[in-house]
Design a protein around this motif. Sequence first.
Motif, PDB file in Angstrom:
ATOM      1  N   MET A 145       0.836  -1.196   0.000  1.00 45.27           N
ATOM      2  CA  MET A 145       0.000   0.000   0.000  1.00 45.27           C
ATOM      3  C   MET A 145       0.873   1.249   0.000  1.00 45.27           C
ATOM      4  O   MET A 145       0.652   2.188  -0.778  1.00 45.27           O
ATOM      5  CB  MET A 145      -0.929  -0.012   1.217  1.00 45.27           C
ATOM      6  N   LYS A 146       1.883   1.264   0.857  1.00 43.59           N
ATOM      7  CA  LYS A 146       2.768   2.436   0.931  1.00 43.59           C
ATOM      8  C   LYS A 146       3.525   2.644  -0.374  1.00 43.59           C
ATOM      9  O   LYS A 146       3.681   3.786  -0.854  1.00 43.59           O
ATOM     10  CB  LYS A 146       3.750   2.280   2.088  1.00 43.59           C
ATOM     11  N   LYS A 147       4.004   1.562  -0.980  1.00 45.79           N
ATOM     12  CA  LYS A 147       4.730   1.691  -2.245  1.00 45.79           C
ATOM     13  C   LYS A 147       3.829   2.261  -3.342  1.00 45.79           C
ATOM     14  O   LYS A 147       4.265   3.093  -4.145  1.00 45.79           O
ATOM     15  CB  LYS A 147       5.276   0.328  -2.677  1.00 45.79           C
ATOM     16  N   ALA A 148       2.584   1.808  -3.372  1.00 43.53           N
ATOM     17  CA  ALA A 148       1.651   2.312  -4.385  1.00 43.53           C
ATOM     18  C   ALA A 148       1.378   3.798  -4.169  1.00 43.53           C
ATOM     19  O   ALA A 148       1.364   4.590  -5.124  1.00 43.53           O
ATOM     20  CB  ALA A 148       0.353   1.516  -4.331  1.00 43.53           C
ATOM     21  N   LYS A 149       1.163   4.211  -2.919  1.00 45.04           N
ATOM     22  CA  LYS A 149       0.907   5.620  -2.621  1.00 45.04           C
ATOM     23  C   LYS A 149       2.139   6.471  -2.926  1.00 45.04           C
ATOM     24  O   LYS A 149       2.021   7.586  -3.453  1.00 45.04           O
ATOM     25  CB  LYS A 149       0.492   5.778  -1.156  1.00 45.04           C
ATOM     26  N   ASP A 150       3.321   5.966  -2.600  1.00 47.91           N
ATOM     27  CA  ASP A 150       4.552   6.713  -2.880  1.00 47.91           C
ATOM     28  C   ASP A 150       4.727   6.935  -4.376  1.00 47.91           C
ATOM     29  O   ASP A 150       5.146   8.020  -4.805  1.00 47.91           O
ATOM     30  CB  ASP A 150       5.766   5.961  -2.316  1.00 47.91           C
ATOM     31  N   GLU A 151       4.430   5.915  -5.176  1.00 49.31           N
ATOM     32  CA  GLU A 151       4.559   6.058  -6.626  1.00 49.31           C
ATOM     33  C   GLU A 151       3.604   7.123  -7.140  1.00 49.31           C
ATOM     34  O   GLU A 151       3.975   7.970  -7.971  1.00 49.31           O
ATOM     35  CB  GLU A 151       4.272   4.718  -7.311  1.00 49.31           C
ATOM     36  N   ILE A 152       2.367   7.101  -6.663  1.00 48.49           N
ATOM     37  CA  ILE A 152       1.368   8.083  -7.105  1.00 48.49           C
ATOM     38  C   ILE A 152       1.804   9.491  -6.721  1.00 48.49           C
ATOM     39  O   ILE A 152       1.755  10.428  -7.532  1.00 48.49           O
ATOM     40  CB  ILE A 152      -0.007   7.748  -6.509  1.00 48.49           C
ATOM     41  N   ASN A 153       2.256   9.658  -5.481  1.00 47.19           N
ATOM     42  CA  ASN A 153       2.695  10.982  -5.038  1.00 47.19           C
ATOM     43  C   ASN A 153       3.899  11.476  -5.826  1.00 47.19           C
ATOM     44  O   ASN A 153       4.035  12.673  -6.106  1.00 47.19           O
ATOM     45  CB  ASN A 153       3.040  10.942  -3.540  1.00 47.19           C
ATOM     46  N   GLN A 154       4.771  10.561  -6.204  1.00 50.92           N
ATOM     47  CA  GLN A 154       5.960  10.949  -6.979  1.00 50.92           C
ATOM     48  C   GLN A 154       5.566  11.422  -8.375  1.00 50.92           C
ATOM     49  O   GLN A 154       6.129  12.391  -8.890  1.00 50.92           O
ATOM     50  CB  GLN A 154       6.920   9.760  -7.075  1.00 50.92           C
ATOM     51  N   ILE A 155       4.605  10.763  -8.986  1.00 56.22           N
ATOM     52  CA  ILE A 155       4.181  11.134 -10.343  1.00 56.22           C
ATOM     53  C   ILE A 155       3.316  12.385 -10.344  1.00 56.22           C
ATOM     54  O   ILE A 155       3.475  13.279 -11.180  1.00 56.22           O
ATOM     55  CB  ILE A 155       3.403   9.965 -11.005  1.00 56.22           C
ATOM     56  N   VAL A 156       2.401  12.473  -9.399  1.00 56.37           N
ATOM     57  CA  VAL A 156       1.398  13.540  -9.411  1.00 56.37           C
ATOM     58  C   VAL A 156       1.804  14.722  -8.544  1.00 56.37           C
ATOM     59  O   VAL A 156       1.473  15.871  -8.834  1.00 56.37           O
ATOM     60  CB  VAL A 156       0.021  13.000  -8.928  1.00 56.37           C
ATOM     61  N   GLY A 157       2.568  14.448  -7.470  1.00 55.03           N
ATOM     62  CA  GLY A 157       2.845  15.503  -6.505  1.00 55.03           C
ATOM     63  C   GLY A 157       1.670  15.641  -5.546  1.00 55.03           C
ATOM     64  O   GLY A 157       0.744  14.836  -5.549  1.00 55.03           O
ATOM     65  N   LEU A 158       1.689  16.670  -4.756  1.00 54.38           N
ATOM     66  CA  LEU A 158       0.652  16.843  -3.736  1.00 54.38           C
ATOM     67  C   LEU A 158      -0.271  18.021  -4.011  1.00 54.38           C
ATOM     68  O   LEU A 158      -1.199  18.269  -3.239  1.00 54.38           O
ATOM     69  CB  LEU A 158       1.314  17.019  -2.362  1.00 54.38           C
ATOM     70  N   ASN A 159      -0.039  18.738  -5.106  1.00 58.76           N
ATOM     71  CA  ASN A 159      -0.797  19.986  -5.297  1.00 58.76           C
ATOM     72  C   ASN A 159      -1.490  20.105  -6.647  1.00 58.76           C
ATOM     73  O   ASN A 159      -1.894  21.190  -7.040  1.00 58.76           O
ATOM     74  CB  ASN A 159       0.152  21.190  -5.101  1.00 58.76           C
ATOM     75  N   ARG A 160      -1.585  19.007  -7.368  1.00 59.42           N
ATOM     76  CA  ARG A 160      -2.337  19.083  -8.624  1.00 59.42           C
ATOM     77  C   ARG A 160      -3.301  17.906  -8.717  1.00 59.42           C
ATOM     78  O   ARG A 160      -3.251  16.966  -7.931  1.00 59.42           O
ATOM     79  CB  ARG A 160      -1.408  19.115  -9.834  1.00 59.42           C
ATOM     80  N   LYS A 161      -4.177  17.957  -9.685  1.00 57.22           N
ATOM     81  CA  LYS A 161      -5.204  16.932  -9.835  1.00 57.22           C
ATOM     82  C   LYS A 161      -4.639  15.709 -10.551  1.00 57.22           C
ATOM     83  O   LYS A 161      -3.934  15.835 -11.554  1.00 57.22           O
ATOM     84  CB  LYS A 161      -6.374  17.503 -10.634  1.00 57.22           C
ATOM     85  N   LEU A 162      -4.939  14.544 -10.025  1.00 55.26           N
ATOM     86  CA  LEU A 162      -4.521  13.296 -10.674  1.00 55.26           C
ATOM     87  C   LEU A 162      -5.366  13.071 -11.914  1.00 55.26           C
ATOM     88  O   LEU A 162      -6.600  13.068 -11.856  1.00 55.26           O
ATOM     89  CB  LEU A 162      -4.676  12.131  -9.690  1.00 55.26           C
ATOM     90  N   GLU A 163      -4.725  12.883 -13.054  1.00 55.06           N
ATOM     91  CA  GLU A 163      -5.424  12.663 -14.320  1.00 55.06           C
ATOM     92  C   GLU A 163      -5.309  11.195 -14.736  1.00 55.06           C
ATOM     93  O   GLU A 163      -4.383  10.487 -14.317  1.00 55.06           O
ATOM     94  CB  GLU A 163      -4.824  13.546 -15.425  1.00 55.06           C
ATOM     95  N   GLU A 164      -6.227  10.759 -15.584  1.00 55.85           N
ATOM     96  CA  GLU A 164      -6.209   9.366 -16.035  1.00 55.85           C
ATOM     97  C   GLU A 164      -4.896   9.027 -16.723  1.00 55.85           C
ATOM     98  O   GLU A 164      -4.352   7.923 -16.546  1.00 55.85           O
ATOM     99  CB  GLU A 164      -7.379   9.113 -16.987  1.00 55.85           C
TER     100      GLU A 164
END
Length: 506
Positions: free
Chosen positions: A331-350
């Motif tokens: 779970m942590k690895k998946a969340k870390d990957e998402i945060n690395q790609i998207v960051g914390l201040n923009r909208k996650l896109e498909e």
Amino acid sequence: MEYCPTWLFWLGLLLPALLFFLLIRKRTKLPPQPPAWPVIGNILDLGTTPHQNLHNFRAKHGPVTWLKLGSVNTMVIQSAQAATEFFKGHDFAFADRKCPHALTALNYGQGSLAVGRYGGYWRVLRRLCSVEFLVTKRVNETVHLRQKCVDNMIVYLEEEMAVKQVTTEQGIDLSHFLFLMAFNVVGNLVLSRDLLDPKSKDGPEFFDAMNRFMEWAGKPNVADFLPWLKWLDPQGIKASMAKDMGRAMKIAEGFVKERLEERKQRGEMRTTNDFLDAVLDYEGNGKEGPRKISSQNIIIIILEMFFAGSETTSSTIEWAMAELLHQPVSMKKAKDEINQIVGLNRKLEESDTEKMPFLQAVVKETLRLHPPLPLLIPRNAIKETNFMGFDIPKDTQVFVNVWGIGRYPDAWENPLTFKLERFLGSKIDYKGQNFDLIPFGSGRRMCVGLSLADRVLHLGLAKLLYHFDWELSDGLTPETLDMRERAGIALRKLHPLKVIPKKRSV
């Protein structure tokens, strides 16, 4: 003239017939079969989790198993090698379907893509769905609709948390919100509307009717195995299906009439660019199927889109979340990957999910262990066929046990372990050509919605992980989380996943 005893006369007639029958039977080679009871055959061997019980037969009976389910001849494919031969070498011979008794209510099966008989009309319908609804170009054009529905799910979760003040003892049923999201995705693609929001008048009733529809479709029905009981409908499944399907059809008919009136006011011009308009615009050539699709069949097609697109998608995301909660490190690895790609201040896109190999591995591994349709939708033999040295009679039902294939130790190391590393750097996918992993099937009757499901699975899962931190409720821990299954129209958790979503920590 000597008198011939009656018994001798009949023996003279019956003996040649008996010898002929024995010779024919001797020449017919069927796959290995476990012992069967008279009349009911192997029905009891299926149990409440047929995919698991059939998988257990493989060690003794091999990769192709024969069953007698009441009076229904049934073959079970239980290995990637057998599946490869089946889909690549005999796809046409087994392109037909048996329509479950419940889905013969109100002539549903005659207009269905999923359980309809193979033929001209089916090919027309398949082409229409592929080109107008689920072709890659069309899926790319509707990304904003999926984004909207998934974003709404996040809002609904936040509102639920605020209203109920969710505690560790209570939690929320995640499967409910996932189903609403998937239902609204289909609603937007087919009808250009959210069916489940405060402004929807017919949406909640349609949702309830379709929910009941799917419940009846997933119930085991003895009439499917003992056809002489169909007239009796001993479990009342067809009668109950007719009632709830009738409710859903009436509401869908209202949607169609409303659209026709809109088109009439605009001079037959399209008011939207959704699937309903595509079906209403359809003009065939009459050679394969009708020139126009009947009003009854248009309604059936609409129901089928919801029927096929809601339960399977939501169940897969629920299983993915359960597996990640079962393995907090993943779970942590998946969340870390998402945060690395998207960051914390923009909208996650498909489109972001295309850059997330770990997330993609989560989806693949979930589909390996928890395929939504563990035996796929049964195929049916159009003609007598020699398959892997066995003589398979015409009208034989075929299960492909993709659940068992995904757990076979010769193909998968530690097959019962949720191990994401097996897919990192691997080119294996579930598009129908890697026969160790075919949760959507393969060949002519492969799931037509695969491309859409692929997008929704990744976007829905990524959004849940991006927006929330997750905890188990009811005092459960990763070690005590119940991962048992229950079979229905889709493979669900025996106990729905109860969780506590918390706004992500920045």
